[in-house]
Design a protein around this motif. Sequence first.
Motif, PDB file in Angstrom:
ATOM      1  N   VAL A  17      -5.601  -1.230   4.719  1.00 47.38           N
ATOM      2  CA  VAL A  17      -4.379  -1.529   5.464  1.00 47.38           C
ATOM      3  C   VAL A  17      -3.219  -1.581   4.472  1.00 47.38           C
ATOM      4  O   VAL A  17      -3.345  -2.170   3.396  1.00 47.38           O
ATOM      5  CB  VAL A  17      -4.499  -2.887   6.201  1.00 47.38           C
ATOM      6  N   PHE A  18      -2.101  -0.971   4.840  1.00 44.73           N
ATOM      7  CA  PHE A  18      -0.879  -1.020   4.030  1.00 44.73           C
ATOM      8  C   PHE A  18       0.078  -2.013   4.675  1.00 44.73           C
ATOM      9  O   PHE A  18       0.274  -1.995   5.881  1.00 44.73           O
ATOM     10  CB  PHE A  18      -0.210   0.355   3.960  1.00 44.73           C
ATOM     11  N   LEU A  19       0.687  -2.848   3.844  1.00 44.63           N
ATOM     12  CA  LEU A  19       1.595  -3.882   4.317  1.00 44.63           C
ATOM     13  C   LEU A  19       2.829  -3.862   3.426  1.00 44.63           C
ATOM     14  O   LEU A  19       2.709  -3.834   2.195  1.00 44.63           O
ATOM     15  CB  LEU A  19       0.890  -5.241   4.231  1.00 44.63           C
ATOM     16  N   SER A  20       4.005  -3.862   4.022  1.00 46.39           N
ATOM     17  CA  SER A  20       5.233  -3.933   3.223  1.00 46.39           C
ATOM     18  C   SER A  20       6.192  -4.905   3.876  1.00 46.39           C
ATOM     19  O   SER A  20       6.105  -5.182   5.072  1.00 46.39           O
ATOM     20  CB  SER A  20       5.879  -2.554   3.082  1.00 46.39           C
ATOM     21  N   GLY A  21       7.103  -5.446   3.073  1.00 43.47           N
ATOM     22  CA  GLY A  21       8.053  -6.408   3.600  1.00 43.47           C
ATOM     23  C   GLY A  21       8.965  -6.944   2.523  1.00 43.47           C
ATOM     24  O   GLY A  21       9.215  -6.292   1.512  1.00 43.47           O
ATOM     25  N   LYS A  22       9.434  -8.185   2.731  1.00 44.24           N
ATOM     26  CA  LYS A  22      10.389  -8.807   1.819  1.00 44.24           C
ATOM     27  C   LYS A  22       9.946 -10.251   1.571  1.00 44.24           C
ATOM     28  O   LYS A  22       9.560 -10.952   2.501  1.00 44.24           O
ATOM     29  CB  LYS A  22      11.778  -8.769   2.435  1.00 44.24           C
ATOM     30  N   SER A  58      12.827  -9.923  -2.911  1.00 43.40           N
ATOM     31  CA  SER A  58      12.236  -8.667  -3.359  1.00 43.40           C
ATOM     32  C   SER A  58      11.455  -7.971  -2.241  1.00 43.40           C
ATOM     33  O   SER A  58      10.794  -8.616  -1.435  1.00 43.40           O
ATOM     34  CB  SER A  58      11.313  -8.909  -4.551  1.00 43.40           C
ATOM     35  N   ASP A  59      11.580  -6.660  -2.216  1.00 44.31           N
ATOM     36  CA  ASP A  59      10.761  -5.848  -1.333  1.00 44.31           C
ATOM     37  C   ASP A  59       9.380  -5.740  -1.973  1.00 44.31           C
ATOM     38  O   ASP A  59       9.259  -5.715  -3.195  1.00 44.31           O
ATOM     39  CB  ASP A  59      11.357  -4.446  -1.166  1.00 44.31           C
ATOM     40  N   PHE A  60       8.348  -5.688  -1.135  1.00 47.43           N
ATOM     41  CA  PHE A  60       7.002  -5.572  -1.678  1.00 47.43           C
ATOM     42  C   PHE A  60       6.170  -4.616  -0.840  1.00 47.43           C
ATOM     43  O   PHE A  60       6.501  -4.323   0.307  1.00 47.43           O
ATOM     44  CB  PHE A  60       6.303  -6.939  -1.761  1.00 47.43           C
ATOM     45  N   SER A  61       5.098  -4.143  -1.437  1.00 41.46           N
ATOM     46  CA  SER A  61       4.102  -3.356  -0.712  1.00 41.46           C
ATOM     47  C   SER A  61       2.731  -3.777  -1.224  1.00 41.46           C
ATOM     48  O   SER A  61       2.558  -4.046  -2.415  1.00 41.46           O
ATOM     49  CB  SER A  61       4.314  -1.859  -0.924  1.00 41.46           C
ATOM     50  N   LEU A  62       1.785  -3.882  -0.297  1.00 42.65           N
ATOM     51  CA  LEU A  62       0.429  -4.279  -0.634  1.00 42.65           C
ATOM     52  C   LEU A  62      -0.546  -3.329   0.040  1.00 42.65           C
ATOM     53  O   LEU A  62      -0.266  -2.811   1.120  1.00 42.65           O
ATOM     54  CB  LEU A  62       0.130  -5.698  -0.127  1.00 42.65           C
TER      55      LEU A  62
END
Length: 70
Positions: A17-22, A58-62
């Motif tokens: 699963v890809f997750l992105s956000g702030k 910060s923007d992030f992606s996991l």
Amino acid sequence: KALVEYSELSEDDKDKVFLSGKAKKRDDLITFESRLKKELRVSEVVSPVSNLIKEKDSDFSLTLYIQNEK
């Protein structure tokens, strides 16, 4: 307001699963990653070093690897 907000969630396959956000603060993102590992069936959380560069807002992606049920 939430300390970590996600804006996108998508699946590549049934185990990834890809997750992105702030994240408001770097420490909030680190805590969020730790909770994902403990509270969900996540075997691995991949977090690029770029997620940790900014201390605030910060923007992030996991990438999350889900544990298979046996």
